[in-house]
Write a protein that holds these residues in place. Sequence first.
Motif, PDB file in Angstrom:
ATOM      1  N   ILE A 127     -23.260 -14.212   3.097  1.00 36.63           N
ATOM      2  CA  ILE A 127     -24.261 -15.006   3.813  1.00 36.63           C
ATOM      3  C   ILE A 127     -25.525 -15.037   2.962  1.00 36.63           C
ATOM      4  N   ASN A 128     -26.035 -16.236   2.716  1.00 38.04           N
ATOM      5  CA  ASN A 128     -27.237 -16.396   1.902  1.00 38.04           C
ATOM      6  C   ASN A 128     -28.142 -17.465   2.527  1.00 38.04           C
ATOM      7  N   VAL A 129     -29.437 -17.326   2.247  1.00 41.05           N
ATOM      8  CA  VAL A 129     -30.444 -18.288   2.688  1.00 41.05           C
ATOM      9  C   VAL A 129     -31.231 -18.727   1.466  1.00 41.05           C
ATOM     10  N   GLN A 130     -31.414 -20.032   1.329  1.00 36.88           N
ATOM     11  CA  GLN A 130     -32.191 -20.567   0.221  1.00 36.88           C
ATOM     12  C   GLN A 130     -33.054 -21.704   0.758  1.00 36.88           C
ATOM     13  N   ALA A 141     -29.034 -12.721   2.953  1.00 37.58           N
ATOM     14  CA  ALA A 141     -29.021 -12.465   4.386  1.00 37.58           C
ATOM     15  C   ALA A 141     -27.963 -11.449   4.765  1.00 37.58           C
ATOM     16  N   GLY A 142     -26.906 -11.336   3.945  1.00 39.21           N
ATOM     17  CA  GLY A 142     -25.866 -10.361   4.253  1.00 39.21           C
ATOM     18  C   GLY A 142     -26.369  -8.946   4.280  1.00 39.21           C
ATOM     19  N   ILE A 175     -21.412 -11.738  12.799  1.00 39.46           N
ATOM     20  CA  ILE A 175     -22.628 -11.682  11.991  1.00 39.46           C
ATOM     21  C   ILE A 175     -23.798 -12.010  12.905  1.00 39.46           C
ATOM     22  N   PHE A 176     -24.718 -11.073  13.102  1.00 39.03           N
ATOM     23  CA  PHE A 176     -25.815 -11.310  14.031  1.00 39.03           C
ATOM     24  C   PHE A 176     -27.064 -10.578  13.578  1.00 39.03           C
ATOM     25  N   GLY A 177     -28.208 -11.071  14.073  1.00 39.37           N
ATOM     26  CA  GLY A 177     -29.490 -10.467  13.749  1.00 39.37           C
ATOM     27  C   GLY A 177     -30.557 -11.527  13.535  1.00 39.37           C
ATOM     28  N   SER A 178     -31.743 -11.075  13.193  1.00 34.50           N
ATOM     29  CA  SER A 178     -32.886 -11.950  12.944  1.00 34.50           C
ATOM     30  C   SER A 178     -33.437 -11.656  11.558  1.00 34.50           C
ATOM     31  N   LEU A 179     -33.915 -12.696  10.906  1.00 31.66           N
ATOM     32  CA  LEU A 179     -34.513 -12.531   9.591  1.00 31.66           C
ATOM     33  C   LEU A 179     -35.694 -13.482   9.447  1.00 31.66           C
ATOM     34  N   GLU A 180     -36.629 -13.110   8.589  1.00 31.34           N
ATOM     35  CA  GLU A 180     -37.818 -13.902   8.333  1.00 31.34           C
ATOM     36  C   GLU A 180     -37.603 -14.750   7.084  1.00 31.34           C
ATOM     37  N   GLY A 181     -37.950 -16.041   7.223  1.00 25.26           N
ATOM     38  CA  GLY A 181     -37.840 -16.940   6.088  1.00 25.26           C
ATOM     39  C   GLY A 181     -39.081 -17.798   5.983  1.00 25.26           C
ATOM     40  N   ASN A 182     -39.225 -18.482   4.866  1.00 24.67           N
ATOM     41  CA  ASN A 182     -40.350 -19.384   4.691  1.00 24.67           C
ATOM     42  C   ASN A 182     -40.211 -20.577   5.639  1.00 24.67           C
ATOM     43  N   GLN A 186     -38.326 -26.453   4.429  1.00 21.76           N
ATOM     44  CA  GLN A 186     -36.957 -26.944   4.455  1.00 21.76           C
ATOM     45  C   GLN A 186     -36.042 -25.989   3.695  1.00 21.76           C
ATOM     46  N   GLY A 187     -34.865 -25.760   4.242  1.00 22.22           N
ATOM     47  CA  GLY A 187     -33.944 -24.842   3.588  1.00 22.22           C
ATOM     48  C   GLY A 187     -32.564 -24.909   4.209  1.00 22.22           C
ATOM     49  N   ASP A 188     -31.715 -23.970   3.827  1.00 27.01           N
ATOM     50  CA  ASP A 188     -30.368 -23.906   4.388  1.00 27.01           C
ATOM     51  C   ASP A 188     -29.859 -22.480   4.258  1.00 27.01           C
ATOM     52  N   PHE A 189     -28.983 -22.114   5.164  1.00 21.66           N
ATOM     53  CA  PHE A 189     -28.269 -20.850   5.037  1.00 21.66           C
ATOM     54  C   PHE A 189     -26.789 -21.144   5.230  1.00 21.66           C
ATOM     55  N   HIS A 190     -25.965 -20.425   4.513  1.00 29.63           N
ATOM     56  CA  HIS A 190     -24.556 -20.755   4.479  1.00 29.63           C
ATOM     57  C   HIS A 190     -23.712 -19.482   4.431  1.00 29.63           C
ATOM     58  N   ILE A 191     -22.508 -19.648   4.938  1.00 21.98           N
ATOM     59  CA  ILE A 191     -21.514 -18.568   4.954  1.00 21.98           C
ATOM     60  C   ILE A 191     -20.329 -19.045   4.123  1.00 21.98           C
ATOM     61  N   THR A 192     -20.046 -18.318   3.069  1.00 21.51           N
ATOM     62  CA  THR A 192     -18.955 -18.686   2.173  1.00 21.51           C
ATOM     63  C   THR A 192     -18.042 -17.478   1.961  1.00 21.51           C
ATOM     64  N   ALA A 193     -16.933 -17.724   1.276  1.00 19.83           N
ATOM     65  CA  ALA A 193     -15.979 -16.659   1.000  1.00 19.83           C
ATOM     66  C   ALA A 193     -16.372 -15.890  -0.258  1.00 19.83           C
ATOM     67  N   ARG A 194     -15.905 -14.667  -0.343  1.00 26.21           N
ATOM     68  CA  ARG A 194     -16.191 -13.816  -1.501  1.00 26.21           C
ATOM     69  C   ARG A 194     -15.636 -14.449  -2.767  1.00 26.21           C
ATOM     70  N   GLY A 195     -16.500 -14.524  -3.786  1.00 24.58           N
ATOM     71  CA  GLY A 195     -16.103 -15.102  -5.049  1.00 24.58           C
ATOM     72  C   GLY A 195     -16.259 -16.606  -5.119  1.00 24.58           C
ATOM     73  N   HIS A 196     -16.799 -17.223  -4.089  1.00 25.28           N
ATOM     74  CA  HIS A 196     -16.998 -18.668  -4.062  1.00 25.28           C
ATOM     75  C   HIS A 196     -18.448 -18.961  -3.651  1.00 25.28           C
ATOM     76  N   GLY A 197     -19.019 -19.952  -4.308  1.00 29.97           N
ATOM     77  CA  GLY A 197     -20.380 -20.357  -3.967  1.00 29.97           C
ATOM     78  C   GLY A 197     -21.386 -19.938  -5.007  1.00 29.97           C
ATOM     79  N   TYR A 198     -21.483 -18.620  -5.287  1.00 31.85           N
ATOM     80  CA  TYR A 198     -22.423 -18.111  -6.270  1.00 31.85           C
ATOM     81  C   TYR A 198     -21.648 -17.325  -7.337  1.00 31.85           C
TER      82      TYR A 198
END
Length: 414
Positions: A122-125, A134-135, A205-212, A215-227
């Motif tokens: 899980i990542n936020v950008q 975010a993970g 996957i649950f909780g709260s996080l602070e972000g700017n 405009q942005g996005d957060f995404h859930i991807t599989a291990r080894g894919h995306g980044y």
Amino acid sequence: MNGFADHSLDESAFGDKAGSFQDNIRTFDAFRKTTKGFLHRPVAPDYPDLTKTKPTYTRRTSTGGYTTLVLIFVSLFLSISEFLRWYRGHETHLFSVEKGVSHQMQINLDIVVPMYCHDLHINVQDASGDRILAGELLNKDPTNWAHWVDATGTHRLAEAKYVKEEEEDTHVGHVLGEVGGQRKKKFKKTPWIGRGTGAGKGCRIFGSLEGNKVQGDFHITARGHGYMELGQHLDHDAFNFSHIINELSFGPLYPSLLNPLDRTYVTTDDHFYKYQYYLSVVPTIYTRSPSPPPTADSNHNTPLPPNHSNRNTVITNQYAATSQSHPVNERTIPGIFFKFDIEPIMLTVREEREGFLWLMVRVVNVISGVLVGGGWCYQLAGWGREVARRGGRVRGGREGMLNGRVYHDEGDEE
């Protein structure tokens, strides 16, 4: 002279006489005796007697009684309706440019995916270039997928019967009632999972996080894919991005308020599937106060924090969501993507109620209007029945219906 003698009147009784008080008394007594017969003559039969009330105004009839009951019932019903409408008040929506320079915004997420937790990233950008892992900030609990998909209240995305429930959470009274003055809320605990087939084949996957607050996005991807990252490449057969969204909100966490994506789920049998959600976030104030708190400090540099809310005011965010999801090929990254944009406007939803004097004026107007209108209808109905009973043949020389006298043809009396 002047016909007084013809009526047995003495003209000398009306002349100016200079005398004592006893003489004046005798003069008045003589006038009373001479005019006694003239003043008590019978009135002509055709001359209307204005001292008597029309019989239809004093006669008690069953029709008049029923009409009175109907008017009372209608007046009472309309008065109660006016009171309830006054008590509920009415809402006004005011749009304005958000004051101050915003910096951060809280994101609340509670989602279940039927994959193992160590296989998900899980990542936020955001538009500023910041990337949040975010993970590491959110909680990951193993769980059973079947427990969540069969839970009460969950429904497929865009199911029409839940639109009304979502609409209720846009009204001031419902929002303030749900929040109830309690500002500290927590996520529910993850249910216990037993030992059996498929135990732990799911990740919450649950909780709260602070972000700017940009405009942005957060995404859930599989291990080894995306980044690009070190680690084992996950087998494609393990992909399953079906998911249940229990909570997705921006700002303070209010689990009792229903957002567009809350309690929704989608499923797929494809391993390569891309879910995309586009969110437009609008800062919102729900208030009953005639003058809600300002949205920024005295220097208009920093917006007031959401915890500035009080018993009659809630500062939060609401959003509109659209979805565009489809299968993808193996050269495209599958996963769950949330893209959000912050609108530069502030929506103030205020519940207002008029003064008690306004209510009394409305009730008096309603009751008087019903009584006057009902009286006219009753009189017109009575006149119509009278005309129908007498044959309805009225001469052109009638006096009208205000004095209740109507002339008929002579043939009607035979």
